[in-house]
Design an enzyme around this catalytic site. Sequence first.
Site, PDB file in Angstrom:
ATOM      1  N   ASP A 151      -2.540  -5.290  -0.265  1.00  0.00           N
ATOM      2  CA  ASP A 151      -2.082  -6.819  -0.032  1.00  0.00           C
ATOM      3  C   ASP A 151      -2.956  -6.720   1.571  1.00  0.00           C
ATOM      4  O   ASP A 151      -3.864  -7.839   1.708  1.00  0.00           O
ATOM      5  CB  ASP A 151      -0.338  -6.379   0.758  1.00  0.00           C
ATOM      6  CG  ASP A 151      -0.114  -5.420   1.847  1.00  0.00           C
ATOM      7  OD1 ASP A 151      -0.421  -4.326   1.748  1.00  0.00           O
ATOM      8  OD2 ASP A 151       1.546  -4.714   1.511  1.00  0.00           O
TER       9      ASP A 151
ATOM     10  N   GLN B 135       0.461  -1.098  -0.820  1.00  0.00           N
ATOM     11  CA  GLN B 135       0.451  -0.293  -0.147  1.00  0.00           C
ATOM     12  C   GLN B 135       0.743   1.318  -0.067  1.00  0.00           C
ATOM     13  O   GLN B 135       2.062   1.227   0.192  1.00  0.00           O
ATOM     14  CB  GLN B 135      -0.816   0.382   1.485  1.00  0.00           C
ATOM     15  CG  GLN B 135      -2.253  -0.691   1.008  1.00  0.00           C
ATOM     16  CD  GLN B 135      -2.844  -1.043   2.765  1.00  0.00           C
ATOM     17  OE1 GLN B 135      -3.333  -1.821   2.737  1.00  0.00           O
ATOM     18  NE2 GLN B 135      -3.718   0.467   1.964  1.00  0.00           N
ATOM     19  N   HIS B 136       0.463   2.664  -0.181  1.00  0.00           N
ATOM     20  CA  HIS B 136       0.603   3.503   0.215  1.00  0.00           C
ATOM     21  C   HIS B 136       1.337   4.457  -0.674  1.00  0.00           C
ATOM     22  O   HIS B 136       1.697   5.446  -0.489  1.00  0.00           O
ATOM     23  CB  HIS B 136       0.877   3.823   1.304  1.00  0.00           C
ATOM     24  CG  HIS B 136      -0.148   3.336   2.192  1.00  0.00           C
ATOM     25  ND1 HIS B 136      -0.778   3.977   2.060  1.00  0.00           N
ATOM     26  CD2 HIS B 136       0.585   3.042   3.504  1.00  0.00           C
ATOM     27  CE1 HIS B 136      -1.388   3.607   3.360  1.00  0.00           C
ATOM     28  NE2 HIS B 136      -0.775   2.950   4.595  1.00  0.00           N
TER      29      HIS B 136
END
Length: 492
Positions: free
Chosen positions: A245, A84-85
Site C-alpha cells: 500500500d 504490508q508485512h
Amino acid sequence: MPAQQAVIGVDSSTQSAKAAFIDAATGRTLAVGRAPHQVGGEGGARESDPEVWWYALREAVSAGLKESGLPASAVTGIAVAGQQHGLVVLDRSGRPVRPALLWNDTRSAPQAAALTEALGGPDAWTARTGSVPVASMTAAKWQWLRENEPRAAKAAAAVRLPHDFLTERLAGTAATDPGDASGTCWYSTATGAYDPEILQLIGLDADLVPPVAATGAVRIGSLTDTAAADLGLPAGIAVAAGTGDNMAAAVGLGLGGAGLLDHPALSLGTSGTVFAASRTRPASPALAGFAAADGTYLPLACTLNCTLAVDKIATLLGLGRDAAEAGGEVVLLPYLDGERTPDLPAASGLLTGLRHTTTRQQLLGAAYEGAVVTVLRALDEVLRACGLDPADEEVAARPLRLVGGGAKGRHWVETVRRLSGRPLLIPQSGELVALGAAALAAGAATGEDPVALASSWQRDGGAVELPPVERDMATWERVTAVLEKAAPTLLA
C-alpha cells in the site's frame, strides 16, 4: 470516438477493500466500491482471515462496476495494493492454514530482537535488506509461527503477503514485486533478490515464496475464468504484479523515477507513515529501507499510533475529533498499541504535565501533538536517507504532501502545519493507494510507466496548497524532551 477504457486499482487495507474504477486516459475516478474487512485478536494479536479479503475484493469490484455504469468490457486491467508485512500461510489447495498475522501484530517482537542479533546487529540487516527486523516485519512473524505454532508452519505449501494472495487469486500465478517483498526482511534490496542466508536463518524454503517481478506494473498474467466469473469482469484482462500500500501511494502521488524524487509525503491513517522515492538506496537502522514499485527506493518510517489512537483519546474524553486545542503544558504520547518508530513494541500511552487548569480539549490537543511529533521526527530520518539535510532551506521549502484520512481533518492539518513549519500540499485524489494500483494496472495493460501515468493524472486532479507558518518549537521541544527521557524506561 474510441470507447472509454477503465482500469481497477484495489486498495486492500487493514480495515477494508476499496476498488477504484479509473478512466485510463485521464485518471478520473469513475467509481469506488467498498467492502469491510474483519480484524480480530486481543493484547498484541492482530489477525484476519485472508478469505474475507477475497470476498471483500469481489464485493468492492461488483459495487464499483455497478456505480460506474460502465460495461464490464470497458475494463482492461486490475492491480492490487495490499497492507504490508502480513503473513499468509497457505496449504496445497491454496487455502489459508490459519488467519493471517497482520502488520500491527506485536507478538513477534522477541523474535525480531533475536533475529537482529543472530545476523550480527542492525547494521548487518540494513546492509542487506535495507531494514532491521521489528515486530511488524514478515520474517519476525514467520519465526513467531515456527516457535509458537510449529504444526501450522510445517503445513505451509506457500507463504504470501496479503497482496500476493489476492493477485494469485486473480491471475492463478504466484508473484510479488520488489516493493512489497522488501517489507519481509528476507528480500535483499542490495541484490534485488531473496537472501538465501536469511531464508536459511528463519527456516523458510525458497520454494514457498513467490517469484519477484521486475516492477509492480509487470503483467504477471491474465484474469482467470474463475476469477472473472466471481468479479463479473472479462476473462483475460491484464493482471499486474501489484505492490504494497505504501508503494502504491507513492505511485499515486507521482513519486518515482519518472516523476518526483526526494520529495516527502506524510500519510495520516491507522498508522502514520512518511516516505519519499529516491535513487539513493537507504540503509538506516531507524527506517524501513524499502524498494519502490517502479525500480527506485522508498525509505519509509511508520508509527503505529495515528488517527485511531487519537480518536480513542477523543472517545475517552467525550469529545469530537476537532474539539482539540493546543496542549499547553501537557504531553500525551498516545502509544496505545506499542510503537514501531521509535521501536517500543511494549509501550503504552504516557500522560504528563497535568495541571488544575488543564482542559479536556488540551488533553486531546496533546494527543494530536504527541502523534505528529513522533511521525515528524521520523520524517527527518527519511530525508537524511535520501542524502538530504532536513534543516537545509531548500529541503525545508519542499512541500510536504499530506495524505490519508487525517488529511481531511482540520486539527490534523493544523497540527502538522504548526509543528513542521513546512508548506503543505494536500492532493484532492481521495484514494491514492487505489489510484497508484490503477496506474500499475494501466502499466500492465499498455506497457507505459505507471509513475509517469499517475503524474499526468495528478496534474488534472488539483491540490490544496497551504503556505508554511512559523514552527512551534516550544511544543516540539517539550514533547521530544519527554519522549527522550521516557524511552525506554517508562515506555518499555
